[in-house]
Design a protein around this motif. Structure first.
Motif, PDB file in Angstrom:
ATOM      1  N   LEU A  63     173.260  42.126   9.292  1.00  0.00           N
ATOM      2  CA  LEU A  63     174.466  41.510   8.747  1.00  0.00           C
ATOM      3  C   LEU A  63     174.406  41.459   7.221  1.00  0.00           C
ATOM      4  O   LEU A  63     173.334  41.421   6.620  1.00  0.00           O
ATOM      5  CB  LEU A  63     174.622  40.102   9.321  1.00  0.00           C
ATOM      6  CG  LEU A  63     174.802  40.040  10.845  1.00  0.00           C
ATOM      7  CD1 LEU A  63     174.666  38.614  11.347  1.00  0.00           C
ATOM      8  CD2 LEU A  63     176.149  40.624  11.250  1.00  0.00           C
ATOM      9  N   SER A  64     175.578  41.428   6.626  1.00  0.00           N
ATOM     10  CA  SER A  64     175.660  41.433   5.161  1.00  0.00           C
ATOM     11  C   SER A  64     176.808  40.530   4.716  1.00  0.00           C
ATOM     12  O   SER A  64     177.421  39.835   5.517  1.00  0.00           O
ATOM     13  CB  SER A  64     175.850  42.862   4.647  1.00  0.00           C
ATOM     14  OG  SER A  64     177.028  43.437   5.188  1.00  0.00           O
ATOM     15  N   GLY A  65     177.091  40.594   3.415  1.00  0.00           N
ATOM     16  CA  GLY A  65     178.164  39.766   2.864  1.00  0.00           C
ATOM     17  C   GLY A  65     177.608  38.756   1.883  1.00  0.00           C
ATOM     18  O   GLY A  65     176.428  38.371   1.955  1.00  0.00           O
ATOM     19  N   ASN A  66     178.445  38.343   0.965  1.00  0.00           N
ATOM     20  CA  ASN A  66     178.047  37.405  -0.079  1.00  0.00           C
ATOM     21  C   ASN A  66     178.540  35.997   0.220  1.00  0.00           C
ATOM     22  O   ASN A  66     179.695  35.800   0.584  1.00  0.00           O
ATOM     23  CB  ASN A  66     178.574  37.850  -1.434  1.00  0.00           C
ATOM     24  CG  ASN A  66     177.803  39.036  -1.989  1.00  0.00           C
ATOM     25  OD1 ASN A  66     176.667  39.268  -1.602  1.00  0.00           O
ATOM     26  ND2 ASN A  66     178.422  39.775  -2.889  1.00  0.00           N
TER      27      ASN A  66
ATOM     28  N   SER B  52     170.935  41.003   5.327  1.00  0.00           N
ATOM     29  CA  SER B  52     171.196  41.459   3.952  1.00  0.00           C
ATOM     30  C   SER B  52     172.249  40.583   3.284  1.00  0.00           C
ATOM     31  O   SER B  52     173.053  41.063   2.488  1.00  0.00           O
ATOM     32  CB  SER B  52     171.654  42.924   3.966  1.00  0.00           C
ATOM     33  OG  SER B  52     170.632  43.768   4.449  1.00  0.00           O
ATOM     34  N   PHE B  53     172.241  39.304   3.608  1.00  0.00           N
ATOM     35  CA  PHE B  53     173.164  38.380   2.966  1.00  0.00           C
ATOM     36  C   PHE B  53     172.794  38.224   1.496  1.00  0.00           C
ATOM     37  O   PHE B  53     171.617  38.249   1.123  1.00  0.00           O
ATOM     38  CB  PHE B  53     173.131  37.012   3.654  1.00  0.00           C
ATOM     39  CG  PHE B  53     173.679  37.019   5.054  1.00  0.00           C
ATOM     40  CD1 PHE B  53     175.008  37.325   5.293  1.00  0.00           C
ATOM     41  CD2 PHE B  53     172.855  36.721   6.136  1.00  0.00           C
ATOM     42  CE1 PHE B  53     175.519  37.328   6.592  1.00  0.00           C
ATOM     43  CE2 PHE B  53     173.352  36.719   7.429  1.00  0.00           C
ATOM     44  CZ  PHE B  53     174.692  37.031   7.658  1.00  0.00           C
ATOM     45  N   GLY B  54     173.814  38.043   0.666  1.00  0.00           N
ATOM     46  CA  GLY B  54     173.584  37.856  -0.754  1.00  0.00           C
ATOM     47  C   GLY B  54     174.418  36.721  -1.295  1.00  0.00           C
ATOM     48  O   GLY B  54     175.008  35.934  -0.552  1.00  0.00           O
ATOM     49  N   GLY B  55     174.481  36.633  -2.623  1.00  0.00           N
ATOM     50  CA  GLY B  55     175.226  35.560  -3.255  1.00  0.00           C
ATOM     51  C   GLY B  55     174.387  34.309  -3.409  1.00  0.00           C
ATOM     52  O   GLY B  55     173.153  34.357  -3.444  1.00  0.00           O
ATOM     53  N   GLN B  56     175.045  33.179  -3.467  1.00  0.00           N
ATOM     54  CA  GLN B  56     174.365  31.910  -3.695  1.00  0.00           C
ATOM     55  C   GLN B  56     174.363  31.043  -2.441  1.00  0.00           C
ATOM     56  O   GLN B  56     175.227  31.179  -1.570  1.00  0.00           O
ATOM     57  CB  GLN B  56     175.043  31.166  -4.842  1.00  0.00           C
ATOM     58  CG  GLN B  56     174.958  31.901  -6.174  1.00  0.00           C
ATOM     59  CD  GLN B  56     175.606  31.113  -7.291  1.00  0.00           C
ATOM     60  OE1 GLN B  56     176.662  30.521  -7.110  1.00  0.00           O
ATOM     61  NE2 GLN B  56     174.977  31.107  -8.465  1.00  0.00           N
ATOM     62  N   ILE B  57     173.371  30.173  -2.381  1.00  0.00           N
ATOM     63  CA  ILE B  57     173.305  29.246  -1.253  1.00  0.00           C
ATOM     64  C   ILE B  57     174.415  28.210  -1.406  1.00  0.00           C
ATOM     65  O   ILE B  57     174.536  27.577  -2.458  1.00  0.00           O
ATOM     66  CB  ILE B  57     171.939  28.536  -1.218  1.00  0.00           C
ATOM     67  CG1 ILE B  57     170.819  29.564  -1.078  1.00  0.00           C
ATOM     68  CG2 ILE B  57     171.876  27.529  -0.075  1.00  0.00           C
ATOM     69  CD1 ILE B  57     169.424  28.973  -1.165  1.00  0.00           C
TER      70      ILE B  57
ATOM     71  N   HIS C 186     171.345  44.369  16.826  1.00  0.00           N
ATOM     72  CA  HIS C 186     171.621  45.377  15.793  1.00  0.00           C
ATOM     73  C   HIS C 186     173.017  45.162  15.217  1.00  0.00           C
ATOM     74  O   HIS C 186     173.704  46.126  14.854  1.00  0.00           O
ATOM     75  CB  HIS C 186     171.500  46.783  16.377  1.00  0.00           C
ATOM     76  CG  HIS C 186     170.190  47.046  17.071  1.00  0.00           C
ATOM     77  ND1 HIS C 186     168.986  47.078  16.413  1.00  0.00           N
ATOM     78  CD2 HIS C 186     169.903  47.260  18.381  1.00  0.00           C
ATOM     79  CE1 HIS C 186     168.010  47.310  17.274  1.00  0.00           C
ATOM     80  NE2 HIS C 186     168.537  47.422  18.488  1.00  0.00           N
ATOM     81  N   LEU C 187     173.411  43.917  15.125  1.00  0.00           N
ATOM     82  CA  LEU C 187     174.740  43.595  14.637  1.00  0.00           C
ATOM     83  C   LEU C 187     174.833  43.866  13.130  1.00  0.00           C
ATOM     84  O   LEU C 187     173.865  43.684  12.390  1.00  0.00           O
ATOM     85  CB  LEU C 187     175.057  42.130  14.930  1.00  0.00           C
ATOM     86  CG  LEU C 187     175.055  41.749  16.417  1.00  0.00           C
ATOM     87  CD1 LEU C 187     175.168  40.241  16.582  1.00  0.00           C
ATOM     88  CD2 LEU C 187     176.181  42.467  17.159  1.00  0.00           C
ATOM     89  N   SER C 188     176.016  44.286  12.702  1.00  0.00           N
ATOM     90  CA  SER C 188     176.224  44.611  11.290  1.00  0.00           C
ATOM     91  C   SER C 188     177.554  44.018  10.821  1.00  0.00           C
ATOM     92  O   SER C 188     178.257  43.338  11.577  1.00  0.00           O
ATOM     93  CB  SER C 188     176.204  46.130  11.089  1.00  0.00           C
ATOM     94  OG  SER C 188     177.190  46.761  11.895  1.00  0.00           O
ATOM     95  N   GLY C 189     177.900  44.283   9.556  1.00  0.00           N
ATOM     96  CA  GLY C 189     179.134  43.738   9.008  1.00  0.00           C
ATOM     97  C   GLY C 189     178.935  42.326   8.486  1.00  0.00           C
ATOM     98  O   GLY C 189     177.807  41.826   8.376  1.00  0.00           O
ATOM     99  N   GLU C 190     180.038  41.667   8.184  1.00  0.00           N
ATOM    100  CA  GLU C 190     179.978  40.327   7.609  1.00  0.00           C
ATOM    101  C   GLU C 190     180.084  39.246   8.681  1.00  0.00           C
ATOM    102  O   GLU C 190     180.635  39.469   9.756  1.00  0.00           O
ATOM    103  CB  GLU C 190     181.096  40.152   6.574  1.00  0.00           C
ATOM    104  CG  GLU C 190     180.972  41.074   5.384  1.00  0.00           C
ATOM    105  CD  GLU C 190     181.931  40.699   4.275  1.00  0.00           C
ATOM    106  OE1 GLU C 190     182.637  39.676   4.414  1.00  0.00           O
ATOM    107  OE2 GLU C 190     181.965  41.421   3.261  1.00  0.00           O
ATOM    108  N   PHE C 191     179.547  38.105   8.334  1.00  0.00           N
ATOM    109  CA  PHE C 191     179.642  36.955   9.221  1.00  0.00           C
ATOM    110  C   PHE C 191     181.051  36.366   9.088  1.00  0.00           C
ATOM    111  O   PHE C 191     181.567  36.231   7.981  1.00  0.00           O
ATOM    112  CB  PHE C 191     178.592  35.912   8.832  1.00  0.00           C
ATOM    113  CG  PHE C 191     178.397  34.837   9.865  1.00  0.00           C
ATOM    114  CD1 PHE C 191     177.781  35.126  11.071  1.00  0.00           C
ATOM    115  CD2 PHE C 191     178.833  33.546   9.638  1.00  0.00           C
ATOM    116  CE1 PHE C 191     177.593  34.129  12.016  1.00  0.00           C
ATOM    117  CE2 PHE C 191     178.653  32.561  10.591  1.00  0.00           C
ATOM    118  CZ  PHE C 191     178.032  32.852  11.784  1.00  0.00           C
TER     119      PHE C 191
END
Length: 457
Positions: free
Chosen positions: A111-114, A134-139, A86-91
């Motif tokens: 987890l999230s962050g772009n 919930s990662f976003g942005g570009q590969i 259940h980890l959250s925040g950015e990598f």
């Protein structure tokens, strides 16, 4: 607990609970606490407690909080397994500083962050699994340009946008076997550079916004001609897990991933025809092109795919007849051709006889034949008005047959007995003697019965 000489700690697959232990060991290189009931955060000073750690397995627990930045200081790390928590925040951005990292698996968390296309990725990376976050942005383009040992990319179930950065793949490892980008918001065309990855045999682009045509160069993917060895070199303790759609179901795969040969381009905006070249991928097990805008005919040589188990071409604009070569698909167990513009007779024979669900062909009003109720022209369907006449004819024929059978039976029985008596003299004498004896015995019996009555009268 301080154990300076402890090198190997394996307590995985138990039912330990509570917070993660704060063990301290300068020599510890392996820590496996996966598949337990541990909860709480990851210690923020792991880099000091276990400075020599190379393999960390904390997956399948109930850990929460963020991934501590201190982990970027663990320069000996080869494997980081944090999936299904259940980890959250950015990598941590500092992950790019790990000089020898091979596996990063943080799938199934919060987890999230772009990411950015220019983000640096460790060149030693073999497996990257960030799915279902919930990662976003570009590969990051460096993922394909710098990682010469790359084996598996799993970014499914996130919010990535943009295109697949495959402009240059000449230095990418020829060992890349899985590209799983499903359920994102990626767009653009499917790059033809994809065909330059010879070991690729799992391509899952399902549920994005890809447009354009299906590359004709797919026949260059020699990974679909045989079963390659996908084991991660030197990492016998790591087992990759992922979810794929096969036979119409979401199935979990781990150690059997090397047996899966899959192309899933479903739920996109692809157009044009299905390239005939796809029929050359003889080891292909699953082909899902459903829910696109594809037109034209089904490839005539699709029967060459003798190992094909799943074929889903539903919800397109395909036309023409279903190729007769379908009868050669002897491994086929899941078929969906519904909601197209197909016409003509449905092929029969071999494996197709077991696929008798009419919903397979639903939404194709010009199809006919089994298992549909629509009869094909020329099959001689009976006129309903002629039904009574046919029934009368059947009744008359039935009566005639009964009478004829009775007469024939009598004739055969009569001449079986009488014919024998006429022809064979000894049998004829014996026959009449037998009836004479019967007659005398009957007369005697009657006389004995009648005598008492006569005396009384």
């Amino acid at each position: 607990m301080n154990s300076p000489s402890l090198e190997y700690i394996d307590l995985g697959h138990n039912r330990f609970e509570g917070p993660l232990p704060h063990w301290s060991s300068d020599a510890a290189a392996y820590l496996d606490l996966q598949s337990n009931l541990f909860s709480g955060p990851i210690p923020s000073n792991y880099d000091q407690l276990l400075p020599s750690l190379s393999e960390l397995y904390l997956s399948d627990n109930h850990l929460n909080g963020s991934i501590p930045p201190c982990m970027g200081n663990m320069s000996s790390l080869l494997i980081l397994m944090l999936r299904s928590n259940h980890l959250s925040g950015e990598f941590p951005q500092a992950w790019s500083l790990w000089p020898d990292i091979m596996v990063v698996d943080v799938s199934d968390n919060n987890l999230s962050g772009n990411f950015t296309s220019s983000m640096s990725v460790p060149s030693s990376l073999q497996v990257l699994s960030l799915s279902n976050n919930s990662f976003g942005g570009q590969i990051p383009s460096s993922l394909f340009q710098n990682c010469t040992e790359l084996r598996s990319i799993n970014l499914g179930g996130n919010r990535f946008t943009g295109s697949i950065p495959l402009q240059t793949v000449s230095i990418v490892s020829s060992g890349l076997y899985m590209l799983r980008l499903r359920s994102n918001s990626l767009s653009g065309r499917i790059p033809h550079q994809l065909c330059s990855l010879p070991s690729l045999h799992i391509i899952d682009l399902r549920g994005n916004n890809f447009s354009g045509t299906i590359p004709k160069c797919l026949y260059n993917l020699t990974g679909f001609y045989d079963m390659p060895d996908i084991g991660v070199l030197g990492l016998s303790s790591y087992s990759e897990e992922t979810t794929l759609t096969l036979k119409g179901q979401e199935l979990e795969y781990d150690t059997t991933l090397d047996l899966v040969n899959l192309i899933d381009f479903s739920s996109n905006n692809l157009e044009g025809v299905i390239p005939e070249e796809i029929s050359s991928l003889i080891a292909l097990g699953t082909l899902n092109l459903s829910r696109n805008q594809l037109t034209g005919n089904i490839p005539s040589k699709i029967g060459n795919l003798r190992w094909l188990e799943t074929l889903d071409l539903s919800h397109n604009h395909l036309s023409g007849q279903i190729p007769q070569s379908f009868s050669s698909l002897t491994s086929l167990s899941h078929l969906n051709l519904s909601f197209n513009n197909l016409s003509g007779r449905i092929p029969s024979g071999n494996q197709l006889q077991t696929l008798d669900d009419s919903s397979i062909y639903k939404g194709n009003p010009s199809l006919c034949g089994v298992p549909l109720s629509t009869v094909c022209p020329g099959d001689g369907a009976a006129d309903p008005d002629d039904g009574d006449h046919n029934d009368d004819d059947i009744d008359e024929n039935g009566k005639f047959g009964i009478v004829a059978s009775a007469v024939l039976g009598f004739i055969i029985s009569f001449w079986s007995v009488c014919g024998t008596l006429v022809i064979k003299k000894s049998w004829r004498y014996a026959y009449f003697r037998f009836f004479d004896n019967i007659k005398e015995k009957a007369a005697l019996a009657i006389a004995l019965r009648v005598a008492p009555w006569q005396r009384k009268t």
